[in-house]
Scaffold this active site. Structure first.
Site, PDB file in Angstrom:
ATOM      1  N   ASP A 185     -11.136 -24.440 -45.099  1.00  0.00           N
ATOM      2  CA  ASP A 185     -11.162 -24.913 -46.483  1.00  0.00           C
ATOM      3  C   ASP A 185     -10.758 -26.380 -46.543  1.00  0.00           C
ATOM      4  O   ASP A 185      -9.565 -26.701 -46.458  1.00  0.00           O
ATOM      5  CB  ASP A 185     -10.214 -24.070 -47.336  1.00  0.00           C
ATOM      6  CG  ASP A 185     -10.365 -24.381 -48.815  1.00  0.00           C
ATOM      7  OD1 ASP A 185     -11.188 -25.244 -49.165  1.00  0.00           O
ATOM      8  OD2 ASP A 185      -9.649 -23.751 -49.628  1.00  0.00           O
ATOM      9  N   HIS A 200     -13.978 -21.236 -56.766  1.00  0.00           N
ATOM     10  CA  HIS A 200     -13.719 -22.077 -55.595  1.00  0.00           C
ATOM     11  C   HIS A 200     -14.848 -21.927 -54.593  1.00  0.00           C
ATOM     12  O   HIS A 200     -15.548 -20.907 -54.563  1.00  0.00           O
ATOM     13  CB  HIS A 200     -12.377 -21.665 -54.961  1.00  0.00           C
ATOM     14  CG  HIS A 200     -11.880 -22.603 -53.915  1.00  0.00           C
ATOM     15  ND1 HIS A 200     -11.727 -23.956 -54.131  1.00  0.00           N
ATOM     16  CD2 HIS A 200     -11.491 -22.385 -52.619  1.00  0.00           C
ATOM     17  CE1 HIS A 200     -11.262 -24.522 -53.042  1.00  0.00           C
ATOM     18  NE2 HIS A 200     -11.118 -23.595 -52.102  1.00  0.00           N
ATOM     19  N   CYS A 222     -14.226 -28.971 -55.083  1.00  0.00           N
ATOM     20  CA  CYS A 222     -14.231 -28.134 -53.876  1.00  0.00           C
ATOM     21  C   CYS A 222     -15.630 -27.961 -53.295  1.00  0.00           C
ATOM     22  O   CYS A 222     -15.800 -27.940 -52.070  1.00  0.00           O
ATOM     23  CB  CYS A 222     -13.612 -26.777 -54.185  1.00  0.00           C
ATOM     24  SG  CYS A 222     -14.444 -25.842 -55.490  1.00  0.00           S
TER      25      CYS A 222
END
Length: 667
Positions: free
Chosen positions: A473, A457, A413
């Site tokens: 995202d 994250h 991520c």
């Protein structure tokens, strides 16, 4: 050495067991050679007891102590800090066995053992740790009891039983002190320097940092919502905002880097949309930042809001912290961007990653220089082209954005968030990286949302005209199952969820009974932390106010007195009441009834006085009792001291009749 000063064999065994029990919870944080030191010291002491060896000389003990001191220095590169200090204490505690010669040495060692027991709370205060240490305290107390039993030559469990009874008797007093005594911070809440790495999200982010956290199944924090829990796709727990890029590393702005006129937190006046009220129980992180959903307003005075819409504690979290928050996840924030903020959130290094810059500017131009269209085009690129979401990305060099975007195309991520923000800024669109946690596991036991370290994250926030800061995202585009279901369901078979922790119960969530046991234990831990570990002065005041109303010295003294009576009353009754007769034989019960009748007439049987001596003294005082007293005494002695008779029951009935018929009257 006098016999009364020698350490009984039973006590020595309990001392060795107590030491091993104290060392056991530290095995994961102390070097293995320290365990060997303990085994060698315990073995030496046993051989000395058996007479095969003698006690080491002073020179040998000095060499052992110096060697262990050097070993701690080499293991931790320092003698200062929590871990090396505890290791030093454990070494000294183990080596003390080498001079355990007399009872006074054993007393010193066992009193030190209680202090060593407390050191485990410096690292963990979970319920299972507390229960284990309670068992250890019982073992230590059993060793103290065994020291008082020199006649016990073989190992016996009797000291353990007596130690358990003593601790149960002390429990009510402990409960009184916990509820009424003024709250004083325990030793484990005092800030101490630790050698271990800080847990949780750090204040900087390089490629691989978040993926390293995803290898851990430790709990980061727990959340209890007042009403319903938002959808998993909305559970973005903001912790840090990275606005500055230096040498491929993103970091948060320091206090001094923010101008004075920009430091004041921005407040949204028109609070619209769904409101979520919840409490967070955050594990100790040795950091200042806290975690919350988008646009959070804290209810606690000890929680601050920052100018980039985060929550922060004024002090580092050396212990667990519970705080209440209200969040509005849908409202627009910072619709007007200041010149300073725009400059900061569009700033890039002067050189490097030229291919990424060119691609971003080209895509921005093709999008008609419209920020929203550019964001959609960038997300589409991650979805449509051959990008892969993985915990094991290849190592990147100096031009990390170019290498990731045009060569490896494999990342976690933080890789996707970083390159997305880089492309936005290269086109002049304000953007920043946000780090925290996403998702969480909802416990069906108590409705608590459990957020683990593997939920760490990183995502992006981009500023759009008329909308303010909007979450973007890239992970949701490249690996939507990570957001909708969690990390476990987004990893390939070759990577393995928590592969470095084969014993973690989180790996076996598909086994129903294992998962249920884990969740029940977590629910108990959550209640333990909230009700016991977080029982501070404010909660104590509220509790006492509910019990006695106005808090005053007189009422507190009355409350303590009443509780003491309730607690000590049964203990005093147990100590002062006459010995129970239920376990005595029938003949003795009848004879004691006879003694009670005599005592009522002023003739009390003396301690350890035989029945015959008691009968003679009674007859001397009251000759008129002579025939009855001698008959009762003779019948009792016949039943008690002679071999069993054939007419045993008849003799017992005779004794009972004689006692019933004995009705003396005072003169």
């Amino acid at each position: 050495m006098k016999l009364e000063q020698q350490i009984p064999r039973n006590a020595l065994i309990w001392i060795v067991l107590a030491q091993f029990s104290l060392l056991l919870p530290h095995l994961g944080r102390v070097p293995m050679w320290l365990v060997l030191v303990y085994v060698a010291a315990a073995g030496t002491r046993v051989l000395v007891y058996q007479g095969r060896w003698s006690f080491p000389s002073r020179g040998v003990k000095v060499v052992c102590a110096a060697t262990c001191l050097g070993g701690i220095w080499l293991s931790y590169d320092s003698l200062i800090g929590l871990e090396p200090t505890v290791a030093l204490l454990l070494v000294a505690f183990s080596l003390k066995l080498l001079e355990l010669a007399q009872k006074k040495d054993a007393y010193l060692l066992l009193f030190l053992a209680y202090f060593v027991c407390v050191t485990e709370f410096l690292f963990s205060q979970e319920l299972q740790v507390t229960l284990y240490l309670l068992a250890v305290v019982t073992v230590i107390t059993a060793a103290l009891v065994a020291l008082q039993q020199p006649e016990k030559l073989e190992f016996s469990l009797l000291p353990l039983r007596r130690a358990g009874v003593m601790l149960l008797q002390a429990f009510p007093l402990m409960l009184i002190l916990f509820l009424v005594f003024p709250r004083i911070d325990p030793l484990w809440s005092v800030p101490l320097q630790r050698q271990a790495a800080k847990s949780g999200v750090s204040n900087f982010m390089s490629p691989g940092d978040i993926s390293n956290l995803s290898l851990s199944g430790d709990v980061a924090f727990r959340v209890q919502f007042d009403d319903f829990v938002p959808a998993r796709s909305q559970l973005y727990w903001r912790g840090l905002v990275f606005s500055k890029l230096e040498d491929s590393t993103w970091r948060a702005l320091t206090w001094s880097e923010v101008p004075a006129n920009e430091r004041r937190p921005l407040v949204v006046q028109n609070l619209v949309g769904q409101r979520f009220d919840y409490s967070v129980l955050l594990e100790a992180t040795q950091q200042n930042w806290l975690y919350s959903l988008r646009y959070a307003r804290p209810s606690d005075l000890g929680v601050m809001s920052t100018n980039d819409f985060r929550l922060q504690s004024p002090i580092e979290l050396e212990d667990q912290k519970e705080y209440r928050v209200s969040s509005w996840t849908d409202i627009p924030i910072e619709l007007e961007l200041s010149d300073w903020r725009r400059e900061v959130e569009t700033q890039l290094p002067l050189s490097g990653n030229s291919r990424t810059r060119e691609l971003a500017q080209q895509m921005y131009s093709e999008a008609g220089e419209d920020s929203r269209s550019f964001v959609r085009a960038t997300m589409a690129m991650f979805t449509e082209q051959d990008f892969h979401y993985t915990l094991r990305p290849p190592r990147l060099g100096g031009n990390s954005m170019d290498e990731f975007l045009f060569e490896s195309r494999r990342g976690f991520c933080e890789h996707y968030a970083a390159v997305f923000v880089y492309m936005m800024r290269a086109a002049g669109v304000p953007a920043r990286v946000v780090a925290g946690y996403q998702g969480g596991e909802l416990s069906p036991i108590n409705g608590t949302l459990i957020v683990h370290q593997f939920d760490a994250h990183a995502w992006a926030e981009v500023w759009l005209p008329g909308e303010g800061w909007v979450r973007a995202d890239p992970t949701a585009a490249i690996a939507p199952e990570r957001i909708e279901r969690g990390l476990q369901y987004s990893m390939g078979d070759d990577e393995g969820f928590l592969s470095g922790s084969p014993l973690s119960p989180l790996r076996y969530r598909n086994v129903a009974w294992v998962n249920l046991l884990r969740l029940r234990l977590d629910a108990m831990n959550y209640s333990w932390q909230r009700l016991v570990m977080e029982f501070d002065s404010a909660k104590q005041y509220n509790l006492l106010s509910g019990l006695i109303g106005e808090i005053s010295p007189a009422r507190i003294a009355t409350l303590v007195g009443v509780i003491w009576m309730l607690v000590l009353g049964p203990v005093l009754y147990t100590l002062l009441r006459r010995p129970a007769r239920a376990k005595l034989d029938p003949a003795t019960l009848s004879y004691l009834d006879f003694c009670d009748r005599m005592a009522a007439q002023g003739c009390v049987r003396e301690p350890r006085e035989t029945p015959a001596d008691y009968a003679r003294r009674a007859i001397e005082q009251r000759p008129e009792w002579g025939e009855q007293v001698m008959a009762i005494t003779g019948a009792y002695e016949t039943l008690s001291y002679l071999p069993p008779l054939q007419d045993q029951e008849a003799q017992l009935q005779k004794l009972r009749n004689l006692v019933r018929g004995f009705r003396p009257r005072k003169q």
